[in-house]
Design an enzyme around this catalytic site. Structure first.
Site, PDB file in Angstrom:
ATOM      1  N   GLY A  35      17.625  -7.412  -1.431  1.00 17.26           N
ATOM      2  CA  GLY A  35      16.691  -7.231  -2.011  1.00 17.26           C
ATOM      3  C   GLY A  35      16.212  -5.940  -0.315  1.00 17.26           C
ATOM      4  O   GLY A  35      15.009  -5.615  -1.005  1.00 17.26           O
ATOM      5  N   GLU A  36      16.841  -5.745   1.099  1.00 16.27           N
ATOM      6  CA  GLU A  36      15.921  -5.491   1.559  1.00 16.27           C
ATOM      7  C   GLU A  36      16.561  -3.898   1.832  1.00 16.27           C
ATOM      8  O   GLU A  36      17.799  -4.104   0.959  1.00 16.27           O
ATOM      9  CB  GLU A  36      16.068  -6.175   3.213  1.00 16.27           C
ATOM     10  CG  GLU A  36      15.181  -6.791   3.708  1.00 16.27           C
ATOM     11  CD  GLU A  36      15.634  -7.471   5.448  1.00 16.27           C
ATOM     12  OE1 GLU A  36      16.490  -7.309   5.566  1.00 16.27           O
ATOM     13  OE2 GLU A  36      14.619  -8.642   5.138  1.00 16.27           O
ATOM     14  N   ARG A  87      -4.660   6.700  -5.367  1.00 13.85           N
ATOM     15  CA  ARG A  87      -6.637   6.387  -6.102  1.00 13.85           C
ATOM     16  C   ARG A  87      -6.843   4.772  -5.021  1.00 13.85           C
ATOM     17  O   ARG A  87      -8.196   4.922  -5.833  1.00 13.85           O
ATOM     18  CB  ARG A  87      -5.565   5.751  -7.624  1.00 13.85           C
ATOM     19  CG  ARG A  87      -5.095   6.676  -8.189  1.00 13.85           C
ATOM     20  CD  ARG A  87      -4.741   6.895  -9.623  1.00 13.85           C
ATOM     21  NE  ARG A  87      -3.379   5.966  -9.515  1.00 13.85           N
ATOM     22  CZ  ARG A  87      -3.011   5.822 -10.409  1.00 13.85           C
ATOM     23  NH1 ARG A  87      -3.238   6.024 -11.687  1.00 13.85           N
ATOM     24  NH2 ARG A  87      -1.493   5.348 -10.989  1.00 13.85           N
ATOM     25  N   GLN A  88      -6.234   4.746  -4.580  1.00 12.51           N
ATOM     26  CA  GLN A  88      -7.186   3.148  -3.335  1.00 12.51           C
ATOM     27  C   GLN A  88      -7.746   4.105  -1.975  1.00 12.51           C
ATOM     28  O   GLN A  88      -7.431   3.915  -1.077  1.00 12.51           O
ATOM     29  CB  GLN A  88      -6.479   1.716  -3.513  1.00 12.51           C
ATOM     30  CG  GLN A  88      -7.229   0.981  -3.252  1.00 12.51           C
ATOM     31  CD  GLN A  88      -8.106   0.430  -3.616  1.00 12.51           C
ATOM     32  OE1 GLN A  88      -8.257  -0.529  -4.924  1.00 12.51           O
ATOM     33  NE2 GLN A  88      -9.447  -0.114  -3.275  1.00 12.51           N
ATOM     34  N   HIS A 120      -4.708  12.962  -5.287  1.00 13.70           N
ATOM     35  CA  HIS A 120      -5.642  12.344  -6.616  1.00 13.70           C
ATOM     36  C   HIS A 120      -6.841  13.145  -5.542  1.00 13.70           C
ATOM     37  O   HIS A 120      -8.300  13.016  -7.128  1.00 13.70           O
ATOM     38  CB  HIS A 120      -5.534  11.313  -6.796  1.00 13.70           C
ATOM     39  CG  HIS A 120      -7.010  10.559  -7.691  1.00 13.70           C
ATOM     40  ND1 HIS A 120      -6.164  11.036  -9.210  1.00 13.70           N
ATOM     41  CD2 HIS A 120      -7.532   9.606  -7.167  1.00 13.70           C
ATOM     42  CE1 HIS A 120      -7.318  10.160  -9.659  1.00 13.70           C
ATOM     43  NE2 HIS A 120      -8.352   9.513  -8.960  1.00 13.70           N
ATOM     44  N   LYS A 178     -14.737   9.581 -19.472  1.00 10.54           N
ATOM     45  CA  LYS A 178     -14.817   8.911 -19.638  1.00 10.54           C
ATOM     46  C   LYS A 178     -15.755   7.985 -18.827  1.00 10.54           C
ATOM     47  O   LYS A 178     -15.924   8.035 -18.112  1.00 10.54           O
ATOM     48  CB  LYS A 178     -13.319   9.550 -18.864  1.00 10.54           C
ATOM     49  CG  LYS A 178     -12.691   7.766 -18.718  1.00 10.54           C
ATOM     50  CD  LYS A 178     -10.815   7.956 -18.560  1.00 10.54           C
ATOM     51  CE  LYS A 178     -10.786   7.937 -17.234  1.00 10.54           C
ATOM     52  NZ  LYS A 178      -9.655   8.580 -16.243  1.00 10.54           N
ATOM     53  N   GLY A 208      -0.984   5.940 -19.947  1.00 12.30           N
ATOM     54  CA  GLY A 208      -1.737   6.586 -21.086  1.00 12.30           C
ATOM     55  C   GLY A 208      -2.511   6.364 -21.508  1.00 12.30           C
ATOM     56  O   GLY A 208      -3.087   7.435 -22.348  1.00 12.30           O
ATOM     57  N   THR A 210      -5.663   7.132 -20.597  1.00 10.31           N
ATOM     58  CA  THR A 210      -6.863   7.901 -20.652  1.00 10.31           C
ATOM     59  C   THR A 210      -6.618   9.251 -22.083  1.00 10.31           C
ATOM     60  O   THR A 210      -7.038   9.675 -22.559  1.00 10.31           O
ATOM     61  CB  THR A 210      -7.056   8.263 -19.223  1.00 10.31           C
ATOM     62  OG1 THR A 210      -7.431   7.750 -18.358  1.00 10.31           O
ATOM     63  CG2 THR A 210      -7.442  10.181 -19.130  1.00 10.31           C
TER      64      THR A 210
END
Ligand code: R5P
Length: 275
Positions: A35-36, A87-88, A120, A178, A208, A210
């Site tokens: 996986g590397e 977003r964080q 963002h 919202k 999706g 929102t």
């Protein structure tokens, strides 16, 4: 100068290279059996290199770090069309990592200039010392220019962006309110009765949720959705169509089937400013 196309942004890289008349470096990206990831770049330009790589997954991020490492910080401009992890951008709860701050430190330790598209938030942007944030709302607005539509911002966070898009489109504009319950559940406050076709515009469409909740609240004649960054996590696109959205379009900051618009011209213009 050469363009180094990241594995997440091959098409956008080649569009930018064509506009600027630059060569594209030869790259090898592969995954080992465990996986590397592995990166090799041939023909690194001594006069400078422009990396183009969006961050829409953990794998995209590791690839970017390895690309930057291969370039050894030699006059590197890093273009991150979609800045994931943005977003964080604060500690919502004590003990949380501010993800975008960590990403900013890594990228800036290898690059003298960073470009992105509609990051963002201003908070996310503030962790970079030297970032240029390109606005793609004009690209969306131009696409709808002259159509008899109402452009909808699904929340107050997108108010300014979507208002700008509606000015380019020369159409009506309306902003909703919202409330987000968690990463997957949102609520749109109020019921409306907009008898026209609406285009709900957002910076990101992820689950999706929102867009779907905005559409339900609007009671519109018909609806399309447009965004800059088509994250479209899991089966989001199917959910949007099943909910009654007739069309979803985005730019190519994330390369998906719905990416019918391009930010290549905007990125090329910005790169030209300081060449
Ligand atoms: C939120 O602040 C953003 O502007 C988007 O509205 C949000 O990321 C969309 O996420 P989802 O599609 O999961 O509702």
């Amino acid at each position: 100068m050469k363009i180094i196309p990241g594995p997440a942004s091959p098409l956008l890289s080649s569009r930018v290279a064509r506009i600027l008349g630059l060569k594209i470096a030869q790259t090898t990206y592969k995954q080992f059996p465990d996986g590397e990831l592995y990166v090799k770049i041939d023909g690194i330009d001594r006069d400078g290199n422009i990396v183009v790589q969006s961050l829409n997954s953990n794998q995209d991020l590791v690839y970017l770090i390895l690309i930057l490492e291969a370039l050894e910080g030699r006059d590197v401009v890093t273009v991150i069309p979609y800045m994931g992890y943005a977003r964080q951008d604060k500690k919502f709860n004590e003990g949380e990592a501010i993800s975008i701050r960590a990403i900013a430190k890594i990228i800036e330790s290898y690059s003298y200039r960073v470009l992105t598209v509609n990051i963002h938030s201003d908070d996310a942007k503030s962790y970079f010392k030297n970032i240029e944030n390109i606005d793609a709302m004009g690209v969306i607005g131009e696409y709808y220019k002259g159509e008899d539509i109402v452009m909808i911002s699904p929340d107050e966070g997108s108010y300014e962006r979507v208002k700008r898009a509606s000015e380019f489109a020369r159409c009506e504009f309306y902003c909703l309110k919202k409330k987000r319950h968690d990463a997957e559940r949102v609520e749109i406050i109020g019921d409306f009765d907009i008898r026209k076709k609406v285009v709900i515009v957002d910076d990101i469409i992820s689950t999706g949720g929102t867009i779907i909740e905005a559409y339900r609240a609007l009671n519109a004649k018909e609806a399309e959705a447009a965004c800059v960054h088509a994250v479209l996590a899991g089966n989001a696109l199917n959910r949007l169509y099943s909910a009654g959205i007739l069309r979803v379009i985005s730019t190519d900051t994330i390369e998906k089937q719905v990416s019918v618009l391009s930010v290549a011209e905007l990125i090329a213009e910005k790169l030209k400013e300081k060449r």
